[in-house]
Design an enzyme around this catalytic site. Structure first.
Site, PDB file in Angstrom:
ATOM      1  CE  LYS A  85      -3.938  -2.207   0.141  1.00 47.46           C
ATOM      2  NZ  LYS A  85      -4.861  -2.209  -1.015  1.00 47.46           N
ATOM      3  CB  SER A 327      -3.157 -10.836   2.638  1.00 45.51           C
ATOM      4  OG  SER A 327      -2.066 -10.056   3.083  1.00 45.51           O
TER       5      SER A 327
END
Length: 392
Positions: A85, A327
Protein backbone atom coordinates in the site's frame (compact mmCIF):
# COMPACT_ATOMS: atom_id res chain seq x y z
CA UNK A 1 5.26 13.82 -10.20
CA UNK A 2 4.35 10.14 -10.16
CA UNK A 3 6.47 9.61 -13.26
CA UNK A 4 9.38 11.42 -11.56
CA UNK A 5 9.09 9.01 -8.62
CA UNK A 6 9.04 6.05 -10.98
CA UNK A 7 12.17 7.27 -12.72
CA UNK A 8 13.93 7.58 -9.37
CA UNK A 9 12.90 4.03 -8.50
CA UNK A 10 14.30 2.67 -11.75
CA UNK A 11 17.50 4.67 -11.30
CA UNK A 12 17.94 3.46 -7.72
CA UNK A 13 17.61 -0.17 -8.80
CA UNK A 14 20.33 -0.07 -11.47
CA UNK A 15 23.55 -1.98 -10.81
CA UNK A 16 26.47 0.42 -10.64
CA UNK A 17 29.96 -0.35 -11.91
CA UNK A 18 31.61 -0.77 -8.52
CA UNK A 19 34.59 -3.05 -8.03
CA UNK A 20 33.50 -6.07 -5.98
CA UNK A 21 34.74 -6.15 -2.37
CA UNK A 22 37.69 -8.29 -1.45
CA UNK A 23 36.91 -11.84 -0.30
CA UNK A 24 36.67 -12.25 3.46
CA UNK A 25 35.36 -14.68 5.99
CA UNK A 26 31.88 -13.12 5.57
CA UNK A 27 29.98 -13.89 2.38
CA UNK A 28 29.41 -10.65 0.48
CA UNK A 29 27.27 -11.98 -2.33
CA UNK A 30 25.39 -14.91 -3.77
CA UNK A 31 25.05 -15.96 -7.38
CA UNK A 32 21.69 -14.27 -7.81
CA UNK A 33 22.16 -11.04 -5.85
CA UNK A 34 21.77 -7.86 -7.90
CA UNK A 35 24.55 -6.17 -5.92
CA UNK A 36 27.27 -7.44 -3.64
CA UNK A 37 26.77 -6.92 0.08
CA UNK A 38 28.68 -3.90 1.25
CA UNK A 39 28.30 -1.87 -1.96
CA UNK A 40 25.63 0.31 -0.39
CA UNK A 41 22.30 1.39 -1.80
CA UNK A 42 24.04 3.31 -4.58
CA UNK A 43 22.35 6.70 -4.05
CA UNK A 44 21.68 9.19 -1.31
CA UNK A 45 17.92 9.66 -1.29
CA UNK A 46 16.01 12.88 -0.74
CA UNK A 47 13.23 11.42 1.40
CA UNK A 48 11.57 8.16 2.47
CA UNK A 49 9.18 8.07 -0.52
CA UNK A 50 12.09 7.36 -2.87
CA UNK A 51 12.49 3.93 -1.26
CA UNK A 52 9.03 2.79 -2.42
CA UNK A 53 9.00 0.00 -4.98
CA UNK A 54 11.60 -2.31 -6.54
CA UNK A 55 10.73 -5.05 -4.06
CA UNK A 56 12.62 -8.35 -4.40
CA UNK A 57 11.44 -11.62 -5.88
CA UNK A 58 12.56 -14.64 -3.84
CA UNK A 59 12.46 -18.35 -4.70
CA UNK A 60 10.49 -20.68 -2.43
CA UNK A 61 12.38 -23.84 -1.46
CA UNK A 62 11.40 -27.45 -2.07
CA UNK A 63 10.19 -27.60 1.54
CA UNK A 64 7.01 -25.89 0.35
CA UNK A 65 7.05 -25.95 -3.44
CA UNK A 66 5.50 -29.01 -5.16
CA UNK A 67 8.14 -31.20 -6.88
CA UNK A 68 9.06 -30.22 -10.41
CA UNK A 69 7.56 -26.74 -10.09
CA UNK A 70 9.10 -23.39 -9.18
CA UNK A 71 7.39 -20.76 -7.04
CA UNK A 72 8.67 -17.25 -6.39
CA UNK A 73 7.33 -14.64 -3.98
CA UNK A 74 7.39 -10.87 -4.51
CA UNK A 75 8.01 -9.47 -1.05
CA UNK A 76 6.07 -6.22 -0.82
CA UNK A 77 7.00 -5.84 2.84
CA UNK A 78 10.36 -4.52 1.60
CA UNK A 79 8.58 -1.21 1.00
CA UNK A 80 9.46 1.37 3.71
CA UNK A 81 6.28 0.94 5.76
CA UNK A 82 6.19 -2.79 5.05
CA UNK A 83 3.31 -3.21 2.61
CA UNK A 84 2.24 -2.92 -1.01
CA UNK A 85 0.00 0.00 0.00
CA UNK A 86 3.00 2.34 0.15
CA UNK A 87 2.79 2.44 -3.66
CA UNK A 88 -0.89 3.45 -3.60
CA UNK A 89 -0.38 6.20 -1.02
CA UNK A 90 2.51 7.70 -3.00
CA UNK A 91 0.39 7.74 -6.15
CA UNK A 92 -2.73 9.24 -4.58
CA UNK A 93 -0.88 12.03 -2.76
CA UNK A 94 1.38 12.98 -5.67
CA UNK A 95 -1.54 12.93 -8.13
CA UNK A 96 -3.65 15.13 -5.84
CA UNK A 97 -0.75 17.55 -5.39
CA UNK A 98 -0.21 17.68 -9.14
CA UNK A 99 -3.85 18.42 -10.01
CA UNK A 100 -4.28 20.91 -7.15
CA UNK A 101 -6.92 19.03 -5.14
CA UNK A 102 -4.46 18.69 -2.25
CA UNK A 103 -2.83 21.86 -0.97
CA UNK A 104 -0.45 22.79 1.87
CA UNK A 105 -2.28 22.82 5.20
CA UNK A 106 -4.95 20.34 4.10
CA UNK A 107 -6.07 17.31 6.11
CA UNK A 108 -5.93 13.92 4.39
CA UNK A 109 -8.54 11.26 5.23
CA UNK A 110 -8.82 7.60 4.32
CA UNK A 111 -10.85 4.53 5.31
CA UNK A 112 -8.59 1.52 5.73
CA UNK A 113 -8.05 -1.92 7.21
CA UNK A 114 -4.65 -0.62 8.26
CA UNK A 115 -1.94 -0.89 5.60
CA UNK A 116 -3.24 1.94 3.42
CA UNK A 117 -3.74 4.08 6.51
CA UNK A 118 -0.16 3.45 7.61
CA UNK A 119 1.12 4.32 4.14
CA UNK A 120 -1.02 7.48 3.96
CA UNK A 121 0.15 8.49 7.44
CA UNK A 122 3.75 8.06 6.27
CA UNK A 123 3.13 10.28 3.24
CA UNK A 124 1.39 12.92 5.37
CA UNK A 125 4.22 12.94 7.91
CA UNK A 126 6.78 13.40 5.15
CA UNK A 127 4.76 16.06 3.29
CA UNK A 128 3.44 17.92 6.33
CA UNK A 129 -0.31 17.24 6.05
CA UNK A 130 -2.60 16.44 8.93
CA UNK A 131 -3.98 12.90 8.67
CA UNK A 132 -7.24 11.31 9.88
CA UNK A 133 -7.85 7.59 9.39
CA UNK A 134 -11.13 5.72 9.82
CA UNK A 135 -10.78 2.03 10.60
CA UNK A 136 -13.27 -0.71 11.48
CA UNK A 137 -13.01 -2.15 14.97
CA UNK A 138 -11.94 -5.75 14.11
CA UNK A 139 -8.63 -4.83 12.48
CA UNK A 140 -5.46 -5.36 14.51
CA UNK A 141 -4.66 -2.80 17.23
CA UNK A 142 -0.98 -2.63 16.27
CA UNK A 143 -2.06 -0.95 13.04
CA UNK A 144 -3.81 1.79 15.01
CA UNK A 145 -0.68 2.33 17.12
CA UNK A 146 1.60 2.55 14.08
CA UNK A 147 -0.65 5.16 12.46
CA UNK A 148 -0.75 7.18 15.65
CA UNK A 149 3.05 6.87 15.92
CA UNK A 150 3.19 8.47 12.46
CA UNK A 151 1.06 11.35 13.69
CA UNK A 152 -2.35 10.31 12.37
CA UNK A 153 -5.64 10.53 14.25
CA UNK A 154 -7.41 7.13 14.12
CA UNK A 155 -11.22 7.02 14.29
CA UNK A 156 -12.46 3.49 15.04
CA UNK A 157 -15.90 2.51 13.66
CA UNK A 158 -18.18 -0.26 15.00
CA UNK A 159 -17.66 -3.86 13.91
CA UNK A 160 -21.35 -4.19 13.01
CA UNK A 161 -20.97 -1.52 10.30
CA UNK A 162 -18.27 -3.54 8.49
CA UNK A 163 -15.87 -2.00 5.99
CA UNK A 164 -18.54 0.13 4.37
CA UNK A 165 -19.12 1.79 7.76
CA UNK A 166 -15.58 3.12 7.93
CA UNK A 167 -15.98 4.40 4.35
CA UNK A 168 -19.19 6.23 5.27
CA UNK A 169 -17.48 7.77 8.32
CA UNK A 170 -14.60 9.05 6.19
CA UNK A 171 -17.09 10.58 3.76
CA UNK A 172 -18.99 12.25 6.62
CA UNK A 173 -15.84 13.79 8.05
CA UNK A 174 -14.74 15.17 4.69
CA UNK A 175 -18.20 16.58 3.96
CA UNK A 176 -18.30 18.28 7.36
CA UNK A 177 -14.78 19.68 7.48
CA UNK A 178 -13.80 20.10 3.83
CA UNK A 179 -10.95 17.57 4.13
CA UNK A 180 -9.33 15.64 1.27
CA UNK A 181 -10.53 12.02 0.89
CA UNK A 182 -8.11 9.60 -0.76
CA UNK A 183 -10.84 7.36 -2.26
CA UNK A 184 -8.48 4.36 -2.46
CA UNK A 185 -11.32 2.08 -3.57
CA UNK A 186 -12.34 4.34 -6.48
CA UNK A 187 -9.39 6.39 -7.71
CA UNK A 188 -7.51 5.50 -10.90
CA UNK A 189 -4.33 6.68 -9.15
CA UNK A 190 -4.52 3.36 -7.27
CA UNK A 191 -4.20 0.95 -10.19
CA UNK A 192 -2.06 3.25 -12.33
CA UNK A 193 0.89 3.12 -9.92
CA UNK A 194 0.89 -0.67 -10.27
CA UNK A 195 0.80 -0.40 -14.05
CA UNK A 196 3.72 2.03 -13.81
CA UNK A 197 5.85 0.20 -11.21
CA UNK A 198 4.70 -3.23 -9.96
CA UNK A 199 3.97 -4.72 -13.36
CA UNK A 200 7.21 -3.47 -14.96
CA UNK A 201 9.25 -4.69 -11.98
CA UNK A 202 7.83 -8.20 -12.42
CA UNK A 203 8.37 -8.27 -16.18
CA UNK A 204 11.89 -6.85 -15.86
CA UNK A 205 12.88 -9.41 -13.22
CA UNK A 206 11.55 -12.24 -15.39
CA UNK A 207 12.88 -10.88 -18.68
CA UNK A 208 14.18 -13.81 -20.73
CA UNK A 209 12.85 -16.23 -18.12
CA UNK A 210 9.76 -18.38 -17.86
CA UNK A 211 6.72 -17.14 -15.91
CA UNK A 212 3.58 -19.21 -16.35
CA UNK A 213 1.38 -17.82 -13.56
CA UNK A 214 1.09 -14.61 -11.58
CA UNK A 215 -1.02 -15.12 -8.44
CA UNK A 216 -2.70 -12.36 -6.44
CA UNK A 217 -5.66 -11.61 -4.19
CA UNK A 218 -7.40 -8.28 -3.83
CA UNK A 219 -8.25 -5.61 -1.30
CA UNK A 220 -8.96 -2.56 -3.41
CA UNK A 221 -8.04 -4.45 -6.58
CA UNK A 222 -5.28 -2.00 -7.51
CA UNK A 223 -2.47 -4.55 -7.78
CA UNK A 224 -4.63 -6.96 -9.78
CA UNK A 225 -5.89 -4.22 -12.11
CA UNK A 226 -2.69 -2.24 -12.71
CA UNK A 227 0.01 -4.91 -12.59
CA UNK A 228 -2.30 -7.39 -14.29
CA UNK A 229 -2.93 -4.96 -17.14
CA UNK A 230 0.80 -4.44 -17.67
CA UNK A 231 1.65 -8.15 -17.44
CA UNK A 232 -1.06 -9.09 -19.95
CA UNK A 233 0.17 -6.43 -22.39
CA UNK A 234 3.82 -7.38 -21.98
CA UNK A 235 3.66 -11.16 -21.42
CA UNK A 236 0.32 -12.37 -22.81
CA UNK A 237 1.26 -16.01 -22.23
CA UNK A 238 1.52 -15.47 -18.45
CA UNK A 239 -1.74 -16.55 -16.83
CA UNK A 240 -3.20 -14.54 -13.96
CA UNK A 241 -4.79 -16.28 -10.96
CA UNK A 242 -7.14 -14.20 -8.82
CA UNK A 243 -7.97 -15.38 -5.30
CA UNK A 244 -10.60 -14.37 -2.75
CA UNK A 245 -11.79 -15.78 0.60
CA UNK A 246 -14.18 -18.71 0.39
CA UNK A 247 -16.29 -17.10 3.13
CA UNK A 248 -16.65 -13.87 1.16
CA UNK A 249 -16.75 -14.92 -2.48
CA UNK A 250 -18.06 -11.63 -3.83
CA UNK A 251 -16.69 -12.09 -7.36
CA UNK A 252 -17.92 -15.65 -7.58
CA UNK A 253 -21.42 -14.59 -6.53
CA UNK A 254 -21.96 -12.71 -9.78
CA UNK A 255 -23.78 -9.97 -7.85
CA UNK A 256 -22.67 -6.44 -8.68
CA UNK A 257 -22.11 -3.73 -6.09
CA UNK A 258 -24.54 -0.81 -6.36
CA UNK A 259 -22.66 2.48 -6.40
CA UNK A 260 -23.03 6.13 -5.55
CA UNK A 261 -22.14 8.77 -8.12
CA UNK A 262 -18.49 8.83 -6.94
CA UNK A 263 -18.12 5.06 -7.34
CA UNK A 264 -18.30 4.26 -3.63
CA UNK A 265 -20.61 1.42 -2.57
CA UNK A 266 -24.23 2.13 -1.66
CA UNK A 267 -24.61 -0.90 0.59
CA UNK A 268 -22.87 -3.95 1.99
CA UNK A 269 -22.58 -6.83 -0.49
CA UNK A 270 -25.03 -9.71 0.19
CA UNK A 271 -22.35 -12.36 -0.37
CA UNK A 272 -20.01 -10.93 2.26
CA UNK A 273 -19.27 -12.76 5.49
CA UNK A 274 -16.51 -12.17 8.03
CA UNK A 275 -13.22 -13.78 7.04
CA UNK A 276 -9.72 -13.90 8.59
CA UNK A 277 -7.73 -12.35 5.71
CA UNK A 278 -7.32 -8.77 6.92
CA UNK A 279 -6.89 -6.34 4.06
CA UNK A 280 -8.63 -8.56 1.52
CA UNK A 281 -12.21 -8.40 0.25
CA UNK A 282 -14.17 -5.67 2.04
CA UNK A 283 -17.96 -6.00 2.17
CA UNK A 284 -18.27 -4.54 -1.34
CA UNK A 285 -16.60 -4.88 -4.72
CA UNK A 286 -14.33 -1.83 -5.06
CA UNK A 287 -14.68 0.22 -8.23
CA UNK A 288 -10.95 -0.20 -8.89
CA UNK A 289 -11.38 -3.98 -8.83
CA UNK A 290 -14.56 -3.87 -10.94
CA UNK A 291 -12.79 -1.95 -13.70
CA UNK A 292 -10.06 -4.60 -13.71
CA UNK A 293 -12.63 -7.40 -13.84
CA UNK A 294 -14.23 -5.69 -16.84
CA UNK A 295 -10.89 -6.05 -18.65
CA UNK A 296 -11.06 -9.84 -18.08
CA UNK A 297 -7.44 -9.93 -16.91
CA UNK A 298 -7.46 -13.17 -14.93
CA UNK A 299 -7.43 -16.63 -16.46
CA UNK A 300 -8.15 -18.61 -13.30
CA UNK A 301 -9.98 -18.01 -10.04
CA UNK A 302 -9.51 -19.74 -6.69
CA UNK A 303 -11.25 -19.59 -3.31
CA UNK A 304 -9.14 -19.59 -0.15
CA UNK A 305 -10.39 -21.85 2.71
CA UNK A 306 -10.82 -20.05 6.02
CA UNK A 307 -7.67 -21.27 7.80
CA UNK A 308 -5.36 -21.64 4.77
CA UNK A 309 -3.88 -18.13 4.93
CA UNK A 310 -2.90 -18.49 8.57
CA UNK A 311 -1.47 -21.97 8.13
CA UNK A 312 0.64 -21.13 5.08
CA UNK A 313 1.85 -17.84 6.59
CA UNK A 314 3.13 -19.83 9.56
CA UNK A 315 4.74 -22.35 7.20
CA UNK A 316 6.51 -19.56 5.31
CA UNK A 317 7.95 -18.24 8.57
CA UNK A 318 9.14 -21.62 9.84
CA UNK A 319 10.37 -23.07 6.55
CA UNK A 320 11.51 -20.08 4.51
CA UNK A 321 12.22 -17.34 7.06
CA UNK A 322 9.61 -15.22 5.25
CA UNK A 323 7.48 -13.29 7.74
CA UNK A 324 4.34 -12.29 5.87
CA UNK A 325 0.76 -11.66 6.92
CA UNK A 326 -2.38 -13.73 6.48
CA UNK A 327 -2.96 -12.31 3.00
CA UNK A 328 0.53 -13.39 1.97
CA UNK A 329 -0.16 -16.88 3.28
CA UNK A 330 -3.44 -16.96 1.37
CA UNK A 331 -1.77 -15.94 -1.88
CA UNK A 332 0.96 -18.52 -1.40
CA UNK A 333 -1.68 -21.19 -0.73
CA UNK A 334 -3.29 -20.27 -4.06
CA UNK A 335 0.10 -20.49 -5.79
CA UNK A 336 0.87 -23.90 -4.28
CA UNK A 337 -2.55 -25.28 -5.25
CA UNK A 338 -2.15 -23.91 -8.77
CA UNK A 339 1.31 -25.50 -8.99
CA UNK A 340 -0.06 -28.88 -7.91
CA UNK A 341 -2.50 -28.80 -10.81
CA UNK A 342 0.05 -27.61 -13.37
CA UNK A 343 2.55 -29.58 -15.46
CA UNK A 344 6.14 -30.10 -14.37
CA UNK A 345 8.35 -27.14 -15.14
CA UNK A 346 5.66 -24.59 -14.31
CA UNK A 347 6.92 -21.30 -12.84
CA UNK A 348 4.68 -19.17 -10.63
CA UNK A 349 4.96 -15.82 -8.84
CA UNK A 350 2.88 -15.00 -5.74
CA UNK A 351 2.38 -11.50 -4.34
CA UNK A 352 3.04 -11.22 -0.59
CA UNK A 353 1.42 -7.89 0.36
CA UNK A 354 2.74 -7.17 3.85
CA UNK A 355 4.69 -8.17 6.95
CA UNK A 356 3.59 -10.62 9.62
CA UNK A 357 4.37 -8.00 12.27
CA UNK A 358 1.03 -6.34 11.43
CA UNK A 359 -0.78 -9.36 12.90
CA UNK A 360 0.60 -9.79 16.43
CA UNK A 361 -2.84 -9.45 18.03
CA UNK A 362 -4.65 -11.60 15.44
CA UNK A 363 -5.22 -15.36 15.08
CA UNK A 364 -1.93 -15.58 13.14
CA UNK A 365 -0.07 -15.28 16.46
CA UNK A 366 -2.71 -16.82 18.73
CA UNK A 367 -0.59 -19.90 19.40
CA UNK A 368 2.67 -17.97 19.82
CA UNK A 369 3.30 -17.49 23.53
CA UNK A 370 5.21 -14.59 25.07
CA UNK A 371 6.40 -16.65 28.05
CA UNK A 372 8.79 -19.58 27.88
CA UNK A 373 7.22 -22.97 27.19
CA UNK A 374 8.31 -26.25 28.79
CA UNK A 375 10.96 -26.96 26.17
CA UNK A 376 12.46 -23.50 26.60
CA UNK A 377 12.43 -23.87 30.40
CA UNK A 378 14.29 -27.16 30.05
CA UNK A 379 16.92 -25.40 27.93
CA UNK A 380 17.45 -22.60 30.46
CA UNK A 381 17.67 -25.15 33.29
CA UNK A 382 20.39 -27.05 31.41
CA UNK A 383 22.97 -24.53 32.69
CA UNK A 384 23.04 -23.17 36.24
CA UNK A 385 23.04 -19.38 35.79
CA UNK A 386 20.71 -16.56 34.77
CA UNK A 387 17.47 -18.49 35.05
CA UNK A 388 14.17 -16.63 34.92
CA UNK A 389 11.78 -19.29 36.13
CA UNK A 390 8.03 -18.96 36.73
CA UNK A 391 6.99 -18.53 40.32
CA UNK A 392 5.61 -21.66 41.96
Amino acid sequence: MIYRAAALLLCASSTLAFAPPSPSTVSTTSGLMAKARGEGYGHLLNDITETIGNTPVVKISEKMCPPGRTIYAKLEYFNPLSSVKDRLALSIIEQAEADGTLKPGDTVVEATSGNTGIAVAMMCAQRGYDCVITMAEPFSVERRKIMRMLGAKVIVTPKADKGSGMVRKAEELCAEHGWFLCHQFETDANWKIHELTTGPEICNDFEGKKLDYWVTGYGTGGTYHGAGKYIKATRPDTKIVLAEPEAAALIDSGIATERNADGSPKDSHPAFAAHPIQGWTPDFIPAVLEKGLDLKLHDEYIKIPSTAGIEVSQMLARNEGILTGISGGATMWAAIETAKNSPEGTVLLAMLPDTGERYLSTPLFADIAADMNEEELDITKSTPGYQLLPEE
